[in-house]
Motif scaffolding. Structure first.
Motif, short mmCIF file in Angstrom:
data_model
loop_
_atom_site.label_atom_id
_atom_site.label_comp_id
_atom_site.label_asym_id
_atom_site.label_seq_id
_atom_site.Cartn_x
_atom_site.Cartn_y
_atom_site.Cartn_z
N ARG A 71 0.83 -1.21 0.00
CA ARG A 71 0.00 0.00 0.00
C ARG A 71 0.86 1.25 0.00
O ARG A 71 0.42 2.32 -0.46
CB ARG A 71 -0.92 -0.01 1.22
CG ARG A 71 -0.22 0.22 2.54
CD ARG A 71 -1.12 -0.09 3.71
NE ARG A 71 -0.55 0.36 4.98
CZ ARG A 71 0.38 -0.28 5.64
NH1 ARG A 71 0.86 -1.43 5.16
NH2 ARG A 71 0.86 0.20 6.78
N TRP A 72 2.10 1.15 0.48
CA TRP A 72 2.98 2.31 0.51
C TRP A 72 3.44 2.73 -0.88
O TRP A 72 4.00 3.82 -1.05
CB TRP A 72 4.19 2.03 1.40
CG TRP A 72 3.83 2.02 2.85
CD1 TRP A 72 3.66 0.94 3.66
CD2 TRP A 72 3.57 3.17 3.66
NE1 TRP A 72 3.30 1.34 4.92
CE2 TRP A 72 3.25 2.70 4.96
CE3 TRP A 72 3.59 4.55 3.42
CZ2 TRP A 72 2.94 3.56 6.01
CZ3 TRP A 72 3.27 5.40 4.47
CH2 TRP A 72 2.96 4.92 5.74
N LEU A 73 3.21 1.87 -1.88
CA LEU A 73 3.51 2.28 -3.26
C LEU A 73 2.60 3.42 -3.71
O LEU A 73 2.92 4.12 -4.69
CB LEU A 73 3.35 1.08 -4.20
CG LEU A 73 4.35 -0.07 -4.00
CD1 LEU A 73 4.00 -1.23 -4.92
CD2 LEU A 73 5.77 0.40 -4.25
N LEU A 74 1.45 3.60 -3.02
CA LEU A 74 0.55 4.70 -3.36
C LEU A 74 1.01 6.03 -2.78
O LEU A 74 0.54 7.08 -3.22
CB LEU A 74 -0.87 4.39 -2.84
CG LEU A 74 -1.69 3.39 -3.64
CD1 LEU A 74 -2.99 3.08 -2.90
CD2 LEU A 74 -2.00 3.94 -5.02
N ALA A 75 1.89 6.00 -1.78
CA ALA A 75 2.32 7.23 -1.13
C ALA A 75 2.92 8.25 -2.10
O ALA A 75 2.62 9.44 -2.02
CB ALA A 75 3.29 6.92 0.01
N PRO A 76 3.80 7.83 -3.06
CA PRO A 76 4.32 8.83 -4.01
C PRO A 76 3.23 9.48 -4.87
O PRO A 76 3.39 10.63 -5.28
CB PRO A 76 5.29 8.01 -4.88
CG PRO A 76 5.70 6.86 -4.02
CD PRO A 76 4.49 6.53 -3.21
N PHE A 77 2.12 8.76 -5.13
CA PHE A 77 1.03 9.37 -5.88
C PHE A 77 0.47 10.58 -5.13
O PHE A 77 0.22 11.63 -5.71
CB PHE A 77 -0.08 8.34 -6.11
CG PHE A 77 0.26 7.28 -7.11
CD1 PHE A 77 -0.14 7.40 -8.44
CD2 PHE A 77 0.98 6.16 -6.74
CE1 PHE A 77 0.17 6.42 -9.37
CE2 PHE A 77 1.29 5.17 -7.65
CZ PHE A 77 0.89 5.30 -8.97
N TYR A 78 0.24 10.40 -3.83
CA TYR A 78 -0.32 11.49 -3.03
C TYR A 78 0.70 12.61 -2.85
O TYR A 78 0.33 13.79 -2.77
CB TYR A 78 -0.80 10.96 -1.69
CG TYR A 78 -1.94 9.99 -1.84
CD1 TYR A 78 -3.20 10.41 -2.28
CD2 TYR A 78 -1.77 8.63 -1.60
CE1 TYR A 78 -4.24 9.53 -2.46
CE2 TYR A 78 -2.80 7.74 -1.78
CZ TYR A 78 -4.04 8.19 -2.20
OH TYR A 78 -5.06 7.29 -2.39
N LEU A 79 1.99 12.27 -2.81
CA LEU A 79 3.02 13.29 -2.77
C LEU A 79 3.02 14.10 -4.07
O LEU A 79 3.20 15.33 -4.06
CB LEU A 79 4.39 12.65 -2.54
CG LEU A 79 5.56 13.61 -2.28
CD1 LEU A 79 5.30 14.45 -1.06
CD2 LEU A 79 6.86 12.84 -2.15
N GLY A 80 2.79 13.41 -5.20
CA GLY A 80 2.67 14.13 -6.47
C GLY A 80 1.46 15.05 -6.49
O GLY A 80 1.50 16.15 -7.08
N LEU A 81 0.36 14.63 -5.85
CA LEU A 81 -0.81 15.51 -5.76
C LEU A 81 -0.52 16.74 -4.90
O LEU A 81 -1.07 17.83 -5.16
CB LEU A 81 -2.01 14.74 -5.19
CG LEU A 81 -2.60 13.66 -6.10
CD1 LEU A 81 -3.76 12.97 -5.40
CD2 LEU A 81 -3.06 14.26 -7.42
N VAL A 82 0.34 16.59 -3.89
CA VAL A 82 0.74 17.75 -3.09
C VAL A 82 1.51 18.74 -3.97
O VAL A 82 1.32 19.96 -3.88
CB VAL A 82 1.60 17.30 -1.89
CG1 VAL A 82 2.17 18.51 -1.16
CG2 VAL A 82 0.76 16.47 -0.92
N VAL A 83 2.37 18.22 -4.85
CA VAL A 83 3.10 19.09 -5.79
C VAL A 83 2.11 19.78 -6.73
O VAL A 83 2.25 20.97 -7.05
CB VAL A 83 4.13 18.27 -6.58
CG1 VAL A 83 4.82 19.14 -7.63
CG2 VAL A 83 5.17 17.68 -5.63
N SER A 84 1.08 19.05 -7.17
CA SER A 84 0.05 19.66 -8.03
C SER A 84 -0.70 20.77 -7.29
O SER A 84 -1.07 21.78 -7.89
CB SER A 84 -0.94 18.59 -8.48
OG SER A 84 -0.28 17.56 -9.19
#
Length: 221
Positions: free
Chosen positions: A52-65
């Motif tokens: 499930r931690w593989l999803l963490a970079p996705f949410y970090l990318g949304l923070v950049v967005s």
């Protein structure tokens, strides 16, 4: 010679114990379960759970967005404020609608980041923080879908309103497609809400049936 009856009695006792053991456990001892398959299964499940931690970079990318939206929001304000006295009322309203559009998009991103991370990755440990939003930890996947579609409908409505306020520069085909897309989002939101309501009714109806079944089993015993 006196030891003969004693040995005979001991042998009879041993045979009696052996017969009781066979009657209880069978003629052969039951094989112990192998520990290797259980250990492999446990390791495999731990790997799947940690994935499930593989999803963490996705949410970090949304923070950049979200930060990119902030840059665009600041750019719009810096572009509008120096000329606000020279702008017409319609242009000011269009600029304000653009800012509202960007803020709605930011709200949508923040909602996806918080609710998605808590639903699929890990709980955000800020329970005692005074600024913690009330809806954090309470939005499940169904609620997240409804909030997403509601935000998308609001954003689409703002785009449609901007097009109506700027009819001189909006073609008939563009306006038609904006209306069609907006109505598609509205109908999708209504259908999702109906599906969620039906699913909720089904879940509430299943719980009394399960309780009644458990009660009947207890009464039977």
């Amino acid at each position: 010679m006196a030891a003969g009856p004693h040995f005979a009695h001991a042998g009879e006792t041993a045979r009696l114990i052996l017969r009781r053991s066979i009657a209880t456990h069978g003629p052969y001892p039951s094989p112990q379960p192998r520990a290797e398959p259980a250990m492999i299964e446990r390791r495999f499940e731990q790997i799947i759970f940690a994935s499930r931690w593989l999803l963490a970079p996705f949410y970090l990318g949304l923070v950049v967005s979200l930060a990119a939206l902030l840059v665009k929001f600041t750019q719009e304000i810096l572009h509008m404020i120096p000329h606000v006295l020279e702008m017409s009322e319609k242009d000011v309203l269009l600029g304000v609608l653009t800012l509202i559009d960007l803020s709605f998009a930011g709200n949508l991103l923040l909602m996806v980041i918080f609710a998605g991370y808590e639903n699929f990755v890990s709980k955000i440990d800020v329970a005692n923080h005074e600024d913690r939003p009330d809806w954090m930890g309470k939005v499940d996947f169904g609620g997240l879908k409804l909030k997403l579609i509601a935000s998308i409908v609001a954003i689409s409505g703002i785009h449609l309103l901007k097009a109506f306020m700027n009819l001189a520069q909006t073609s008939r085909d563009e306006l038609m497609w904006l209306v069609i897309i907006h109505m598609t989002f509205v109908i999708s939101g209504v259908l999702l809400a109906c599906m969620d309501r039906l699913e909720g009714h089904h879940g509430h109806a299943a719980k009394p049936a399960e309780k009644a079944g458990a009660k009947s089993v207890v009464d039977h015993h």
